[in-house]
Write a protein that holds these residues in place. Structure first.
Motif, short mmCIF file in Angstrom:
data_model
loop_
_atom_site.label_atom_id
_atom_site.label_comp_id
_atom_site.label_asym_id
_atom_site.label_seq_id
_atom_site.Cartn_x
_atom_site.Cartn_y
_atom_site.Cartn_z
N GLY A 21 28.41 17.42 -2.35
CA GLY A 21 27.54 17.38 -3.53
C GLY A 21 27.17 15.96 -3.89
N LYS A 24 24.88 14.48 -1.37
CA LYS A 24 23.51 14.98 -1.51
C LYS A 24 22.78 14.29 -2.64
N GLU A 39 23.11 15.32 -12.71
CA GLU A 39 23.45 16.27 -11.65
C GLU A 39 24.93 16.18 -11.29
N LEU A 43 27.87 18.97 -11.28
CA LEU A 43 28.72 19.21 -10.12
C LEU A 43 30.18 19.33 -10.56
N GLN A 46 30.77 22.62 -12.13
CA GLN A 46 30.85 23.69 -11.13
C GLN A 46 32.22 23.76 -10.47
#
Lengths: 303, 450
Positions: A21, A24, A39, A43, A46
């Motif tokens: 993640g 990316k 973002e 992450l 999550q």
């Protein structure tokens, strides 16, 4: 296998998820702008780290970037790692010693693995030469007593048990008396799973805790809250309520190797400051490890 | 957690600042969406689902209704709620029944999700509906798992086939089918061992069992407390074995149950039933709107109302209301009210369903369940005359009542004071009702007597 290897193996899935993640997000330019930091925050969420703890971590990251002007991926990861270690604190394993009575009270909601963990802890200290007794204080769930008895047979440990449906406090009373008269080093009390919003059941636990205090005031007592790593943010409220009622001294996070992302360990540590003593990183006996914050962070987010 | 209690209150705060403005700005919407996003994430709704949902909601909020509404905060909550209900899907998905007359229900799930307990609950539910179920456990891994099912089966008096000595799950499954047919059962419920979706060996075993028993209904048992992984668990099982639906368990806890939303959105498969307690009859039908309220922490008002109406004796309530109108509320009415309240379950459960309690019992509030018992005992220790005319209660009578009910005179005094206050309140109410017909309290013809 060393501690680090077991942690790395158990948390491999989560590590892949997190590092992939981050890779990316920072793929194009290698430094983080505000959108990318957003973002990154998501992450973390999550991975079950929870909104509050994730926001805290990201505030630290943003503060660090402001201070140093370094928004490189390496710097962001380093800050995250450091702050995660701060949240998890020092390693604080169960503090048992031979030659005195140690009592371990296992508590938690339904289905987190209390009985299994009791069995594994029993096997572990058995191997270290402790004289152990198991107390089957889960008198509610059908066949819970038998499940513990199987562990007793496997480890050659006597199990103090009453009938199903009997008063768990009475089992605890008898188990303590037996532990004293047999001069056991360690008494492991397995209790019934209970949802923390059920007052009657929590009162029952409070009563068990008081009986231990009264009957074995001189003993070293640890109350271990077993949390299923698959659990989401409810784990935080579990930890809070159980700590209030049963004076939880440490946490065990089980099933870390399974479908879980394991971030819940951070969420709980952040919100409750209760140390994590044990980590269940697999189904085998030796997969129940002392929790090591360094190894955990390294396995979750390698440098 | 408290940080995210009451999404509606949060949104109201934001919209309060908008008062006087002619339109909702982009920043207002952004602020609101942040709160919604956090609320959903705290409820363990999967992140990807949250992202999509928030995008949809923010589109809807840009619409006219919000801006013209006097209470945009409430309006936004309604939009969120409605969007959730949409996803949470159809009501009352019935369990499938095999046309062959022999239905096999197979239960799957992670370790500790509650498969064994749910199997027994399901069996009891089917039995009550006139079916003839049989239970079997093919869990050869957890010690005493089969015994657990056997004990539960005996409690509900349903046949159960187990072979604790056998280590081949497939062989047990095969024999279970034969046994069920031999006993002329029409439904076989198969309890499997808990497993992770990434454990290939265990998944292979599941598939082999599936081939042997040929399940009509393949249900995944999902713990309401599960976190972000819910989606992967559901997808994993669905990919490997093809699910027909879900059962959510442990909804009697205080978890928001965001997993329900995630798995509905991602798999599209129905949630068939929910489990709400440890007892074998604690299994219920699933209602999307209630689940939506729960996820948003808005309390389960519908369930509360239903519980109240289901348990209130209509005639008694009407009588009480009648007397109330005539201003004749007595201690006997109070006693019967206590009974009605108790029938609704523990006060904590009822309280937890109220909005603002966020589906959780507040530990500090420490509701004393025994207070009702005590009050009942006190009233029951009175003579009929005393109950109808509390004015009779002098000091010596109160002493007698205290002794008879095992309480103290203070307790008795307290209760009488409580009664007088209730009576006073009732008087005010009855003034309002005067000259009117049976008041409609928004609950159809059944009014709340309290």
């Amino acid at each position: 296998m060393g501690i680090f290897d077991v942690f790395r193996k158990g948390l491999q899935k989560t590590r892949d998820f997190v590092t992939e993640g981050i890779g990316k997000i920072a793929a194009n330019i290698g430094i983080f702008d505000e959108d990318m930091l957003d973002e990154l925050e998501m992450l973390l969420v999550q991975a079950d780290i929870g909104a509050a703890c994730s926001i805290h971590l990201m505030n630290k990251v943003r503060g660090h970037i402001k201070q140093t002007g370094d928004a490189s991926k390496e710097a962001v990861v380093a800050t995250l790692r450091q702050e995660m270690k701060v949240i998890l604190g020092q390693a604080k394993p169960l503090n048992f010693q031979k030659g005195r009575l140690n009592i371990l009270l296992m508590v938690g909601v339904n289905g987190t693995g209390k009985t299994t963990t009791s069995g594994k802890i029993c096997a572990r200290y058995q191997a270290q030469g402790y004289k152990i007794l198991l107390g089957a204080a889960d008198t509610f769930r059908a066949a819970a007593i038998e499940q513990l008895t199987v562990w007793g047979e496997r480890t050659n440990t006597p199990v103090i048990a009453h009938q199903e449906g009997s008063d768990p406090a009475a089992v605890v009373f008898d188990a303590i008396a037996a532990a004293k008269s047999r001069k056991a080093d360690l008494l492991i009390l397995d209790t019934a799973g209970r949802l923390h919003n059920k007052v009657n059941l929590m009162d029952e636990l409070g009563k068990i805790r008081r009986i231990i205090q009264r009957e074995a005031g001189e003993a070293h007592v640890e109350t271990l809250l077993v949390i299923d790593a698959t659990t989401g943010q409810n784990a935080v409220s579990q930890a809070k309520v159980f700590t209030d009622v049963a004076e939880v001294t440490s946490l065990a996070i089980t099933k870390l190797d399974g479908n879980a992302k394991g971030g819940v360990a951070l969420a709980v540590a952040y919100e409750t400051h209760t140390p994590i003593a044990l980590a269940g990183l697999g189904e085998k006996l030796e997969d129940l490890m002392d929790f090591d914050p360094e190894a955990f962070v390294d396995s979750l987010l390698p440098q | 957690m408290a940080l995210f209690e009451g999404l509606s209150a949060k949104l109201a705060d934001i919209t309060a600042k908008m008062r006087g403005k002619s339109r909702v700005t982009e920043q207002d919407i952004k602020d609101m969406m942040r709160e919604i996003r956090l609320a959903l994430l705290e409820a363990d709704v999967n992140f990807t689902v949250v992202k999509e949902l928030v995008a949809e909601i923010s589109d809807k909020c840009r619409g006219v209704e919000v801006m013209e509404s006097l209470t945009p905060g409430q309006q936004v909550v309604k939009i969120v709620h409605d969007s959730l209900v949409d996803i949470l899907g159809q009501t009352n998905s019935k369990l499938l029944v095999s046309p062959s007359g022999f239905t096999v229900i197979m239960l799957y799930g992670l370790q500790g999700a509650g498969k064994t307990t749910t199997a027994a609950k399901l069996a009891l539910m089917l039995k009550k509906k006139g079916k003839k179920p049989m239970l079997t456990s093919v869990d050869v891994h957890r010690p005493a798992a089969a015994r657990q099912l056997d004990v539960l089966a005996k409690q509900i008096d349903v046949p159960c086939f187990i072979q604790p000595e056998e280590s081949d799950a497939v062989a047990i499954a095969k024999r279970a089918v034969d046994r069920a047919k031999y006993l002329l059962c029409d439904t076989l419920i198969v309890d499997t061992a808990g497993r992770m979706t990434i454990d290939e060996l265990m998944m292979t075993e599941l598939k082999q069992i599936g081939k042997v028993v040929n399940p009509t209904e393949k249900l995944l048992i999902v713990d309401a407390m599960i976190g972000q992984e819910a989606v992967n668990v559901a997808l994993g099982f669905d990919k490997e074995i093809g699910l027909d639906g879900f059962i959510m368990t442990k909804l009697d806890g205080d978890a928001r149950g965001g997993a329900a939303l995630s798995i509905r959105k991602i798999t599209g498969k129905p949630i068939k039933l929910i489990c709400v307690g440890e007892k074998v009859d604690a299994i219920e039908e699933y209602y999307p709107d209630r689940m939506a309220s729960r996820i948003l922490g808005m309390g389960d008002v519908m369930s509360l109302i239903e519980k109240a109406t289901a348990h209130l004796d209509e005639k008694k309530a009407a009588d009480a209301l009648d007397r109330l109108k005539k201003n004749q509320f007595t201690l006997e009415d109070m006693l019967s009210q206590f009974e009605e309240v108790k029938k609704m379950g523990s006060i904590k459960d009822v309280l937890a369903m109220l909005p603002g309690m966020g589906g959780k019992a507040v530990p500090d509030a420490n509701v004393d369940e025994s207070a009702i018992d005590r009050s009942q005992a006190i009233i029951r220790s009175m003579t009929i005359k005393e109950r109808q005319n509390p004015g009779l209660l002098n000091a010596s009578r109160r002493k007698r009542i205290a002794a008879g009910s095992g309480t103290t005179v203070q307790n008795v005094n307290q209760l009488i004071k409580q009664f007088e206050e209730t009576q006073k309140m009732m008087k005010q109410f009855s003034g309002m009702f005067k000259g009117k017909k049976m008041p409609n309290l928004g609950l159809g013809k059944r009014g709340f007597p309290f």
